[in-house]
Structure formats: C-alpha cells, structure tokens
Design an enzyme around this catalytic site. Structure first.
Site, mmCIF file in Angstrom:
data_model
loop_
_atom_site.group_PDB
_atom_site.id
_atom_site.type_symbol
_atom_site.label_atom_id
_atom_site.label_comp_id
_atom_site.label_asym_id
_atom_site.label_seq_id
_atom_site.Cartn_x
_atom_site.Cartn_y
_atom_site.Cartn_z
ATOM 1 N N CYS A 80 0.834 -0.855 0.328
ATOM 2 C CA CYS A 80 0.386 -0.355 0.053
ATOM 3 C C CYS A 80 0.662 0.980 -0.061
ATOM 4 C CB CYS A 80 -0.734 0.070 0.961
ATOM 5 S SG CYS A 80 -2.187 -1.079 1.465
ATOM 6 N N CYS A 165 -4.747 -8.613 6.698
ATOM 7 C CA CYS A 165 -4.689 -7.361 5.903
ATOM 8 C C CYS A 165 -6.075 -6.906 5.187
ATOM 9 C CB CYS A 165 -4.046 -8.186 4.427
ATOM 10 S SG CYS A 165 -3.362 -6.636 3.142
ATOM 11 N N TYR A 317 -2.753 -12.302 -25.995
ATOM 12 C CA TYR A 317 -3.021 -11.893 -24.987
ATOM 13 C C TYR A 317 -3.968 -12.592 -24.005
ATOM 14 C CZ TYR A 317 1.396 -8.058 -26.594
ATOM 15 O OH TYR A 317 1.802 -7.929 -27.062
ATOM 16 N N GLU A 338 -2.362 -16.664 -26.246
ATOM 17 C CA GLU A 338 -1.592 -16.525 -25.274
ATOM 18 C C GLU A 338 -0.802 -17.386 -25.115
ATOM 19 O OE1 GLU A 338 -0.076 -15.679 -22.200
ATOM 20 O OE2 GLU A 338 -2.098 -14.620 -22.342
ATOM 21 N N CYS A 421 -2.130 -1.959 -17.900
ATOM 22 C CA CYS A 421 -1.916 -2.239 -16.543
ATOM 23 C C CYS A 421 -0.195 -0.918 -16.705
ATOM 24 C CB CYS A 421 -1.999 -3.376 -16.234
ATOM 25 S SG CYS A 421 0.096 -3.787 -16.262
#
Length: 467
Positions: A80, A165, A317, A338, A421
């Site tokens: 975090c 967590c 992908y 993939e 991402c």
C-alpha cells in the site's frame, strides 16, 4: 544538493513507486511516505546530479489530502504505497497520470482528451477488494513463525498485523492462524531464503467473491507436506473451503510458484464469476485480483468494442480467456492468443463450462501467431485480408511487441480496444497506432488497485480510412 543535507520541501506529485516528489531550487527530491500537499523536512540520503532521494524526518504542515492509514504497517509494507492519501485524491492522481502519459509520451492533444476522456471508475469501498493473497512465511528475530508481506524493495517479511491485511478478505486471517498453529504443533519449519533451508515458503489463498469458495495452496521447498492430515483437520472446518493443495518449488529463486500442484483435499480449483461468465481458477491461473472492478473494466472493454453479434474479434494476450469469453457473449466469433499452454487449456475449459462455442484459442506468442495466421489466410484466400472487425489487446506491463502492432494495422480492424496496466507503454503504443491509420476515440481509467499507485486503462481507437 548533497548527501545528509536537511531541507524543507513541499510535495507536489507522486512518483511511480508511490514516493512523494518535491523540488528545492529546481532540484527534484523523491520522498517515501510523503503525500501530495505535505510540507516536510527531509534528509537527503542519495544525491544525483539532477535529483535525489530523501528520508522523511517530520511533517511540517500536513496535506489536506493526508488521512490516517487503516493498517499500522502501511508505511513499511510494500503493498500500500499511498494508503495515507485521501481516496478521492488517489483517483485524481491516477486519472492525471494516465492523461499526462498520453499527452507527453503519446503526443495526444490536450483538447482531444478534454473531449474523449471519461471519469475514472473508482470503488465505493476501496478496501477488502483482493480475491487473492500470497503470504511469505518466515520467522522473526525471536524465532517465532510469522506470515506477512515483503517490505518495499526488500525480502524482509513484515508481519501482517493480527494476520489481517485490510486489502484482503477476513477469511485470510482464519486460514493463516490455522496454518501457523499446524506448523507450530507439528514443528514444520518456515523457509529461509538466504540458506535455502526450511519447508513452507508461501501460503496462497484465493476467494470467490460470488461463490464464496476458498482455495488454499502451500508452496513448499520439498516433495511432500508432513502430517498433512493435521492441517486438513483445521482447514476443512472453515466454511467455504473447496480446494487444499500444495505446490512444489525447490528452486533457489524469487519466483513464488513452482510448476507442480499436488491435491490434498477437495478440488484443485475454485469457481467464480465475472458478470454472467463462470471461470475455474487453479493455483497457477492468472485471474484479476479485484473482481468488482474487473467487471467494470471488462464492461468498458465490451462497450468500446461496440459488438452487434456480427463481428469477428481477436483477443491478444488472452490469458485464461477472461476477456475473450466476456466478448463472446456479443460477438459472432472470438479468437484468443496466449503464450502459456496451461492458460489456453484453462481458456478452452472455461469456454466449455459456459457452453460458449464461438471462441477459439491459439497457443503461442502473439507476435508470432497473428502474423502466421495472417500469412496462412492470405495463401488460402488470394487477394483477401484476414478479417478482424475488432482487436482487443491486454498486454503485460511492457506493452505490445512492435510485430503485434504491425500485424494489427495490416489486419485493418475497424476498432482496437487496448486494455493496459501501464499507461506509459499504452501511450507509446497509442502513438504508433495513431501514426498508422487509427485515432483515439475514448479513454477510461479504472482503479483496480486502491491504495497503490497502479491503474488500469481502456482506450478505444478507430480506423480513419473509410472502407
């Protein structure tokens, strides 16, 4: 600026690792644990010519965006990076990060982004969102067994406070308590990374948010788990427990999982859903860790694809077919590519259990499969192009290979949906596609990983050439 200088600086930005960024007389300092808007006193620890790294000594004036971390170990743990920043400010920071990368690295005009960029999709509750956790197991200085996460950029285990967590599900604590009790009672050793000794390396937990099914997999530095019946006595009492396995990893490596999974009890997978599509998830499967936001992300990709039921779609992908099967609900035909053979087996199986018959999957590198398919099609159909109405790409952090981009352009899809991402490599690839006959039409960031600096983005590009 030199090492050991003590200066006061106002933090104006956040770096890629979550560190605060401020300037003193034009000299840039990166400061861990500082939040945008903080005025802080820092000590320079490393000084380069144009920038340096500094340690936060004290907060002179707190930022209006600084909040108390829900986890007492948030600063030490590597998971975090920005838990002490107000969540609304986190979303603003991530949206700005995507926008700035598209402008600076992608050469997208600000005026265009003003028209096409949609608001970032955040979470109503930005905690307890992870359906997967991997806990390294070790011992503290007193020799007591601990489970936790690695401190940032180290392999020092920071014990999870009370083994709970705040990003994971509450069931993780119950599972870790039982496993550590078992290890203590049966004198099972924890793995020592430096000496390459000891048995239990990690504990993997997966949780199905829709099905409530639970998977536990112990990663071990050995061939078997001693007294496993004692472990099963403890774990099988936990409601929702579906799969208990162990994974063999005897390599001296930082890679968490080995290739061999051995069943102990129940199935070797759990099931879960994204929207209406069911997936079987094994210990080795890649599966998005935030199911709530995954549905939002894939929903955006499906919306941008603009499917009417007549389109042929390529999903590059494709992993275990998560996006492919989502798209197949509204496409005429979906092809997935993939490199990982097991992932393709999972994709085919997931298509089967959902009775989806219009999805086909290929094993191989995307940069090899697409050109090969394109060439074969040209031979079999002289004078014709391989047809792709829509191409969806969801590449790793490094972005798309140039050969993939080249082949995408050659296949002339009407639309390209890019799921990313890493907005820096996204911007690089968007620039290439814009230079080769496509224009960016929509952009939407999705916060898949609250409390971290990571952000996912979906971009729609459409073909400029009229057919």
């Amino acid at each position: 600026m030199k090492k050991n200088d003590v200066v006061t600086v106002e933090v104006t930005d956040i770096g890629i690792g979550g560190e605060g960024i401020g300037k003193v007389d034009g000299y840039t300092l990166f400061i861990k644990d500082a939040v945008i808007g903080d005025t802080v006193e820092v000590k320079v620890m490393k000084a380069k010519k144009n920038y340096g790294y500094a340690r936060l000594m004290r907060i002179v004036k707190e930022s209006a965006f600084r909040v108390s971390a829900r986890c007492p170990e948030a600063r030490r743990c590597g998971g975090c990076q920005i838990q002490e920043m107000d969540y609304r400010k986190q979303l603003e920071f991530k949206n700005t990060k995507v926008r700035n990368n598209l402008i600076r690295l992608g050469s997208v005009e600000e005026e265009l982004l003003d028209q096409i960029m949609e608001p970032i999709a955040g979470m109503e509750e930005p905690f307890r969102y992870r359906n997967k956790a991997q806990f390294p197991i070790g011992v503290d200085k007193e020799g007591n067994l601990i489970a936790g996460f690695y401190a940032g950029r180290t392999h020092q285990i920071i014990p999870v406070p009370n083994r709970d967590c705040v990003l994971g599900v509450p069931e993780n604590k119950v599972i870790l308590d039982q496993i550590l009790d078992y290890m203590r009672e049966e004198k099972i050793s924890a793995y020592d990374e430096e000496r390459h000794k000891g048995l239990v390396r990690h504990v993997l937990v997966r949780y199905g948010f829709t099905t409530k099914e639970i998977m536990v997999c112990l990663i071990i530095n050995g061939d078997k788990l001693p007294c496993s019946e004692k472990l099963l006595e403890k774990l099988t009492k936990i409601p929702g427990m579906t799969s208990i396995t162990y994974n063999i990893n005897k390599e001296k490596t930082n890679v968490i999982m080995g290739s061999k999974v051995c069943p102990l009890w129940g199935q070797t997978y759990i099931t879960d859903y994204i929207g209406n599509v069911k997936y079987q998830i094994s210990p080795l499967s890649f599966y998005q860790v935030n199911p709530v936001q995954t549905e939002v992300l894939y929903g955006t990709a499906l919306e941008y694809a603009g499917l009417t039921g007549k389109e042929t779609v390529w999903d590059v992908y494709c992993g275990i077919g998560t996006i492919s099967l989502f798209l197949a609900q509204k496409a005429q035909k979906v092809y997935g590519v993939e490199i990982v053979p097991q992932a393709i087996e999972d994709a085919k199986h997931n298509a089967e259990i959902n009775e989806i018959t219009n999805a086909e999957f290929f094993v191989g590198k995307a940069e090899e499969v697409l050109p090969e398919y394109y060439a074969d099609y040209a031979k079999e159909h002289p004078g014709e192009h391989a047809r792709a109405d829509v191409i969806v790409v969801d590449p790793p952090r490094k972005g798309c290979e140039r050969s993939v981009l080249d082949t995408m352009v050659q296949m002339e899809p009407e639309r390209i949906v890019y799921v990313s991402c890493d907005s820096a490599t996204l911007a690089r690839d968007v620039k290439y596609l814009r230079e080769n006959g496509y224009e960016i039409r929509k952009v939407k960031a999705t916060d898949m990983f609250p409390m971290s600096v990571h952000v996912e983005t979906v971009v729609l590009l459409s073909q400029l050439k009229q057919k």
